[in-house]
Design an enzyme around this catalytic site. Structure first.
Site, mmCIF file in Angstrom:
data_model
loop_
_atom_site.group_PDB
_atom_site.id
_atom_site.type_symbol
_atom_site.label_atom_id
_atom_site.label_comp_id
_atom_site.label_asym_id
_atom_site.label_seq_id
_atom_site.Cartn_x
_atom_site.Cartn_y
_atom_site.Cartn_z
ATOM 1 N N ARG A 1 -9.598 5.956 -3.439
ATOM 2 C CA ARG A 1 -9.085 4.975 -2.493
ATOM 3 C C ARG A 1 -8.928 5.609 -1.113
ATOM 4 O O ARG A 1 -8.735 6.823 -0.966
ATOM 5 C CB ARG A 1 -7.746 4.421 -2.963
ATOM 6 N N GLU B 1 -15.856 -5.329 3.499
ATOM 7 C CA GLU B 1 -15.282 -3.997 3.642
ATOM 8 C C GLU B 1 -16.298 -2.905 3.948
ATOM 9 O O GLU B 1 -16.094 -2.103 4.861
ATOM 10 C CB GLU B 1 -14.520 -3.624 2.360
ATOM 11 N N ASP C 1 -12.045 0.910 3.808
ATOM 12 C CA ASP C 1 -13.252 1.301 3.087
ATOM 13 C C ASP C 1 -14.444 1.459 4.021
ATOM 14 O O ASP C 1 -15.321 2.283 3.764
ATOM 15 C CB ASP C 1 -13.556 0.288 1.984
ATOM 16 N N ARG D 1 -5.069 -11.214 -4.486
ATOM 17 C CA ARG D 1 -6.310 -10.492 -4.169
ATOM 18 C C ARG D 1 -6.904 -9.932 -5.441
ATOM 19 O O ARG D 1 -6.203 -9.352 -6.264
ATOM 20 C CB ARG D 1 -6.064 -9.362 -3.167
ATOM 21 N N ARG E 1 -5.582 -3.829 8.318
ATOM 22 C CA ARG E 1 -5.359 -2.532 8.971
ATOM 23 C C ARG E 1 -4.367 -1.693 8.179
ATOM 24 O O ARG E 1 -3.432 -2.212 7.590
ATOM 25 C CB ARG E 1 -4.783 -2.734 10.380
ATOM 26 N N HIS F 1 0.843 -1.192 0.000
ATOM 27 C CA HIS F 1 0.000 0.000 0.000
ATOM 28 C C HIS F 1 0.885 1.252 0.000
ATOM 29 O O HIS F 1 1.833 1.342 0.785
ATOM 30 C CB HIS F 1 -0.928 0.002 1.219
#
Length: 1011
Positions: free
Chosen positions: A846, A634, A675, A513, A713, A114
Site C-alpha cells: 500500500r 488511480e 497509487d 468503497r 489526497r 487511513h
C-alpha cells in the site's frame, strides 16, 4: 538527565556547525554522537527515545499555538472569508454573483481511517488539554496565583503523558476507527461549524448586504470509517450498518443536549399564532394520552418525563454564552458505552423480549470514545449469555428492577420542582419539550436497532430525517423573529438549526468503497449459477449489453436460493445493507481500481437488485434514494482512460437518464493520488491527474452533465498532500465549479480539525479556495509548448522512477534493509493490512507504508525520485528559461515544484547515509550512493527552475521549523538505526521492538506527516 542533555547539546552543536557550512567538523560530531548512542544500554535507549519523542510532540503543540496566536492579532486574516470577498468585490465582481455563488457552493470533506495517525487517542486528548492551557496562558488578566496554578496544571499534564504508554498494544477495529472520527465531530467540529457559518454570514452581509440563509450548507462532512472495505476484510456489512446507526445515535445525543440548553433559554411567553397553535396541539395530544394512561396508572406521563415543564436541572453549558463554546475542548456529558453485542434480552413468561433499554435510559451507558462494553450495568443481575433462566433467576430479576425503579422515582421527586400549570408554561418550552421527547424515542429506537431488537414505534413519534427535526426549530425561529426577539433567535437556536442542516441525522454520511474485481467475482457467481457463462471472461461490449439489459428490466437478477462463497456473500450483504440504509445515511459507492464503464454499471445493477429484494421483503419501497456510484481512477493507465470511460458511460441512454433523474444531472468522479504516485513517481502522477481532470470535465460538458471531482489526497506530498488553498488553486480551469469533495486522512485530521479554532480556519480556507477557483479560475498554460514540456518531463521522470523502483532487481532488498518497513506492521495504527495481497513486491504494498518507511529515514524518496531526471533532461535541451516562465505564471507547475521543494527541504543526506552504512549489505550500498546523487541533482534543478538560492527560500517559517527540530530528530534517527541493527539479530526481543516503535513515533511527529 545529564546524559540526555549531553546528547541534545552534541546534536545541536553538529546542526549549527553544518548550517554554518563547516561540513567536516559537523561530520566528526555526528560520528561521535552515533558512537555514543550505539553504546547505550537498552534501558537508556528507551528513555532517550521517549524523552525526545515527547519533546517533539510538545514542540509541535507550541508551534501550532504560536501560529494560532499570530493569526488572531491580524485584523483581516489572509484567505479568510472577509479578505477574499473584499478582493472579489474590489476586482469588479457583482455582489449578487458573489452571494449566489457562496449560497450554491457544495464542498464535502471526507474523513478517512487511513492509518497515518501515529499517536494514541489518549495522548491526543492530553495534547489538546495542553493546547487549552497555553491558550489560557495568553489571557491578560491572569494573577500570579493564576499563573502558578497554570504551571502546576501543565506539569501535571506532562507528568501524565510521561507515565502513559505511548504504544498501541492492539490493532483498532473499524468500529474503533469510526468512534475516533465521531470524536472529532463532538470535540471540535460540533463547536466549530456554528462559528464558521456565523463568520461566513457576517462577511457575506458586509459585502453583499445579505446574510447567509440559515439552512444553507456550503460545507458538509462525509466519512470512510466503517465503509472502506477495499483490501480490508475487517470492514463487513454488519460493521457498516453498526457504524451508521452509531453515527445516528451520537447525532441524536448531541441534539438532545442542545435542545436542553434551548429549553432553559427560551423562557418567554410571547410567540406567533403558528407556534401557539402547535403548542396547544401538543398539550391536547398529551392530555388525551394522559387520560388513557390514568385509566391504569395514577402517575401522569408528563410528570415522569418532564417533557413540557421547567428543566429539572441546569443543562450543561446553559450558563455559558454560545460565543465561548468554540474554545471548549472537553466533553460535558457522561461517557456512555455503545450497546454491546453480547447483551441478550430477557425472555418474559409470555415469550416477549424485554430490555433494560426501554426500562431506563439512564441504565444504558454508551461510550462513543471508548471500547465497547457490556450494556448491562452493575445495578442489574448478570444475564446468562445463553438467554435461558431458572424460575429463581427470573424472580430475582423481576424483584430488583421494580424496586430500583421505584427507589429512583421517589428520590427524583425530592429533587424536581413542582409542575406549573400548563397554561403558564412557555410555548417554546412546550414545543422543545416535544422535540426532546421525540429525540429520546429516536435514541431508544437506535439502541434497539443496534441490539437487533424489534422496533414497533409509530413513525410520528421519532425523527428519521433532518427536515422533521428542522420543522419545529424553524417555527420557533420565525416566531422569535416576528415578535421582535431576533437577537434571541440568532443565538443558540440559529446555531442548532445550522448544525442540523450541516450534520443531518448522521453527522457524516458514510461512503462505501470496494475494489472493482470483487464486483466482477460476484457477477461471475451469478452468471454461472444462471448458466449464462462467466462474466469476467466476456469482452467489454458483451458486458455492457448484459448490464444495460438487466438494468432496464424490472425483475431481480439474483435468485434468493443462490449458494455463493463467503467473499461473494459479503459483497451481496453490503449491497443489501446499502438498500436498507439508503442515501439518507450513506453517501457514495466508490469503486477503486475502476478502468471500464462496465465497472460502474456492475455496481448500479447490484444496487438495483438489492433494493428490489429488500423492497419485496418489506412490502414497501426502500428508504432514501440510490447511492451515487463513483469510479476511482488511480493508476496512470486508468487516469489516461478516465475521460473515455465517462464518455462511454454517458453515451448509454439508460445511464445518462439515470444520472439526470436520480442525481440531478450530476456525475461524481474520484481521482487517486496515492497509487498513481507509487506507480509512476510524483511528477508524472501530478501531470496525469491534471490531464485526467481536464478530460473528465470535457466529457461531462459534451453531454450537458455537471461534474464533481473527488480528490483522494493523503497527508504527505507523495500522496497528493500539501496546503489546502494551494492544492485547490492549482487545479485545471473549470474543474472546480462550486463543488468539490476531498479526503482528509490520519494525522491531518488532527492537525486541521483537532481544535475548534483550527477547524474554523480550515473551513474558511476550503470555502475561499473553492470560491476563487470557481469565480477566478487558475490560468491555463500561456504557451502551448509548456504542455509539451510537461509531457516530456513526465515521461523522463516516470522512466527514471520505474527503472529504479520496478526494474532494478536490487531495489526491493535495498528498501527492506534501509528502512523500517517490515517493522511498521507492529505499530497497530490501522485496522487494515499493509498489503492488498500476500506478495512481497512493491506493486502490492500500500502507498501509506511505502511513503511512511522512506519518511522515517528522512530520504522521502517517493516524493522526488525521477523529478530531477525529468527537469535535467528538458533543461539540457535549452528549455530552462521556458520552465522558469512557466513556474512564475502557471499555478499547476508552480504548486507542483513548490511541494517537491518543500519535501527536499526535509530530506537529510547525512542521516540517509548513516542508515545505509549500518543496515545495508555492502554489495547494495552502491545503489544508495546513486540515489543520494540523484537527490542532489534533483535539488540542483529544482533551484534552477524556481530561481531560489536555497531550498524553501520562499517558505522561511518551514525552514525555521525544520531547523528547530533537528537537535531532537537526528539522535532519534541514529538511535533507530542502532535499534534496527540489534533487532534484526534478535527478532523476539519485545523491549527492543518497543524502543523501535517509540523512535518511529518520534520521527513521525518530528516530520509532521507520516504516510
Amino acid at each position: 538527565m545529564e546524559k540526555l542533555e549531553h546528547t541534545r547539546t552534541l546534536s545541536q552543536s553538529a546542526c549549527l556547525i553544518r548550517a554554518a557550512g563547516i561540513e567536516g567538523t559537523a561530520e566528526v560530531l555526528e560520528k561521535q554522537l552515533a558512537s555514543e548512542l550505539s553504546k547505550m544500554t537498552l534501558e537508556e535507549a528507551l528513555k532517550l527515545a521517549r524523552v525526545f519523542s515527547h519533546f517533539l510532540s510538545l514542540m509541535g503543540i507550541a508551534e501550532t499555538h504560536h501560529r494560532s496566536r499570530k493569526s488572531k492579532n491580524v485584523a483581516q486574516a489572509s484567505k479568510s472569508c472577509d479578505d477574499t470577498f473584499n478582493q472579489l468585490i474590489q476586482g469588479g465582481l457583482s455582489p449578487d454573483v458573489l452571494y449566489d455563488t457562496v449560497c450554491n457552493q457544495a464542498v464535502e470533506i471526507v474523513l478517512t481511517a487511513h492509518p497515518t495517525q501515529i499517536n494514541r487517542r489518549t495522548l491526543q486528548y492530553k495534547h489538546i488539554r495542553i493546547s487549552h492551557l497555553l491558550e489560557f496562558n495568553d489571557r491578560k488578566d491572569l494573577t500570579q496565583e493564576d499563573q502558578d496554578t497554570l504551571i502546576e496544571d501543565l506539569v501535571r499534564e506532562i507528568t501524565s503523558i510521561w507515565q502513559t504508554d505511548e504504544l498501541r498494544r492492539h490493532k483498532p477495529t473499524p468500529v474503533d476507527e469510526a468512534r475516533a472520527g465521531l470524536n472529532y465531530v463532538e470535540q471540535s467540529l460540533w463547536r466549530a461549524i456554528p462559528h464558521y457559518l456565523r463568520r461566513l454570514s457576517n462577511a457575506l452581509k458586509k459585502h453583499t448586504g445579505r446574510p447567509l440563509p440559515l439552512t444553507c450548507t456550503p460545507i458538509r462532512f462525509g466519512s470512510w470509517m466503517g465503509g472502506d472495505r477495499d483490501g480490508n476484510p475487517n470492514v463487513t456489512a454488519k460493521v457498516t450498518r453498526d457504524v451508521s446507526l452509531l453515527s445516528r445515535w451520537m447525532a441524536i445525543d448531541l441534539y438532545t443536549r442542545e435542545v436542553d440548553n434551548l429549553r432553559f433559554e427560551l423562557s418567554m411567553n410571547q410567540c406567533s399564532n403558528g407556534l401557539s397553535h402547535l403548542a396547544n396541539e401538543i398539550i391536547d395530544k398529551e392530555n388525551s394520552e394522559e387520560d388513557r394512561h390514568m385509566s391504569w396508572s395514577h402517575t401522569p406521563k408528563h410528570q415522569n418525563h418532564h417533557v413540557h415543564g421547567l428543566p429539572t436541572q441546569l443543562p450543561a453549558q446553559a450558563d455559558v454564552p454560545s460565543c465561548t463554546e468554540c474554545k471548549e475542548v472537553e466533553s460535558h456529558y457522561p461517557r456512555l458505552d455503545v450497546p454491546g453485542s453480547e447483551y441478550k434480552p430477557l425472555k418474559s413468561q409470555d415469550g416477549q423480549a424485554t430490555s433494560s433499554l426501554s426500562s431506563s435510559k439512564n441504565d444504558l451507558k454508551i461510550n462513543v470514545s471508548g471500547n465497547q462494553s457490556n450494556a448491562i450495568t452493575s445495578q442489574q443481575p448478570t444475564t446468562p449469555k445463553s438467554g435461558s433462566f431458572s424460575p429463581s433467576q427470573l424472580l430475582a430479576q423481576r424483584k430488583v428492577l421494580p424496586e430500583t425503579q421505584a427507589g429512583r422515582a421517589s428520590f427524583r421527586k425530592l429533587l424536581e420542582p413542582s409542575m406549573p400549570q400548563k397554561s403558564a408554561i412557555s410555548p417554546y418550552r412546550i414545543v422543545l419539550g416535544d422535540v426532546k421527547e421525540k429525540l429520546g424515542n429516536t435514541h431508544r429506537r437506535l439502541e434497539q436497532l443496534l441490539e437487533d431488537l424489534p422496533c414497533d414505534q409509530d413513525p410520528g413519534d421519532y425523527y428519521d430525517t433532518p427536515d422533521q427535526l428542522l420543522r419545529p426549530l424553524m417555527m420557533c425561529y420565525e416566531s422569535l423573529q416576528s415578535c421582535g426577539s431576533g437577537i434571541l433567535a440568532d443565538g443558540r437556536l440559529a446555531d442548532l438549526i445550522r448544525r442540523v442542516s450541516v450534520f443531518g441525522m448522521v453527522l457524516m454520511k458514510l461512503d462505501l468503497r470496494q475494489e472493482s474485481g470483487r464486483h466482477s467475482e460476484t457477477l461471475d457467481a451469478i452468471t454461472k449459477y444462471l448458466d449464462m457463462g462467466t462474466y469476467s471472461e466476456w469482452d467489454e461490449k458483451k458486458r455492457l449489453e448484459f448490464l444495460t439489459r438487466e438494468l432496464k428490466g424490472k425483475r431481480p437478477l439474483v435468485p434468493p436460493t443462490i449458494q455463493v462463497s463467503s467473499e461473494v456473500k459479503e459483497v451481496l450483504d453490503t449491497f443489501r445493507v446499502s438498500a436498507e440504509l439508503g442515501s439518507d445515511s450513506l453517501g457514495a459507492y466508490v469503486i477503486s481500481m475502476a478502468s471500464n464503464a462496465s465497472d460502474v454499471l456492475a455496481v448500479e445493477l447490484l444496487q438495483k437488485d438489492a433494493r428490489l429484494a429488500v423492497a419485496g421483503e418489506q412490502g414497501r419501497p426502500c428508504v432514501g434514494g440510490l447511492l451515487r456510484v463513483v469510479p476511482l481512477f488511480e493508476t496512470v493507465k486508468d487516469l489516461r482512460g478516465a475521460g473515455s470511460v465517462i464518455r462511454k458511460l454517458l453515451s448509454i441512454d439508460w445511464y445518462r437518464d439515470h444520472v439526470i433523474k436520480n442525481h440531478n444531472g450530476h456525475q461524481e468522479v474520484m481521482v487517486g493520488y496515492s497509487d498513481s504516485g507509487k506507480d509512476a513517481g510524483r511528477f508524472a502522477a501530478a501531470w496525469e491527474l491534471y490531464k485526467a481532470q481536464e478530460d473528465v470535465v470535457a466529457a461531462c460538458k459534451e453531454y450537458g452533465i455537471k461534474v464533481t471531482l473527488f480528490h483522494g489526497r493523503g497527508g504527505s506530498i507523495g500522496r497528493g498532500g500539501g496546503p489546502t488553498h494551494l492544492a485547490i488553486q492549482s487545479q485545471p480551469p473549470g474543474s472546480v465549479m462550486g463543488t468539490l469533495r476531498s479526503t482528509e486522512q490520519g494525522e491531518m485530521v488532527q492537525a486541521k480539525f483537532g481544535l475548534p479554532g483550527m477547524a474554523v480556519r480550515q473551513l474558511e480556507i476550503y470555502t475561499t479556495a473553492v470560491l476563487l477557483a470557481t469565480l477566478r479560475p487558475p490560468k491555463p498554460p500561456r504557451d502551448e509548448n509548456w504542455r509539451n514540456l510537461m509531457e516530456e518531463i513526465s515521461n523522463l521522470s516516470c522512466k527514471s522512477y520505474r527503472s529504479t523502483v520496478y526494474e532494478n532487481p536490487e531495489f526491493l532488498t535495498y528498501f527492506q534493509e534501509a528502512t523500517p518497513q517490515a517493522e511498521l506492521g507492529h505499530l497497530n495504527i490501522g485496522s487494515r493490512p499493509t498489503r492488498r495481497k500476500t506478495s512481497v513486491g512493491i506493486g502490492d504494498l500500500r502507498a501509506i507504508p511505502w511513503i511512511f518507511a522512506w519518511t522515517q529515514t528522512r530520504f522521502v524518496l517517493p516524493a522526488w525520485l525521477g523529478v530531477g531526471a525529468g527537469l535535467k533532461g528538458v533543461c539540457e535541451k535549452g528549455h530552462a528559461e521556458e520552465l522558469k516562465a512557466a513556474y512564475k505564471e502557471w499555478p499547476f507547475f508552480q504548486s507542483t515544484l513548490d511541494l517537491i521543494e518543500m519535501v527536499l527541504g526535509k530530506a537529510d543526506i547525512p542521516i540517509v547515509k548513516h542508515y545505509d552504512e549500518v543496515l545495508v549489505n555492502e554489495c547494495r550500498r552502491g545503489l544508495g550512493d546513486e540515489l543520494r546523487k540523484e537527490l542532489l541533482s534533483t535539488e540542483k534543478y529544482v533551484l534552477v527552475v524556481t530561481g531560489h538560492e536555497k531550498l524553501s527560500e520562499n517558505n522561511k517559517s518551514l525552514r525555521k521549523l525544520i531547523e528547530s527540530r533537528l537537535p531532537y530528530l537526528n539522535p532519534l534517527n541514529m538511535l533507530q538505526v542502532e535499534i534496527l541493527k540489534r533487532l534484526r539479530s534478535d527478532t523476539e526481543n519485545h523491549k527492543l521492538r518497543d524502543a523501535l516503535l517509540i523512535t518511529i513515533n518520534g520521527i513521525a511527529t518530528g516530520m509532521r506527516n507520516t504516510g
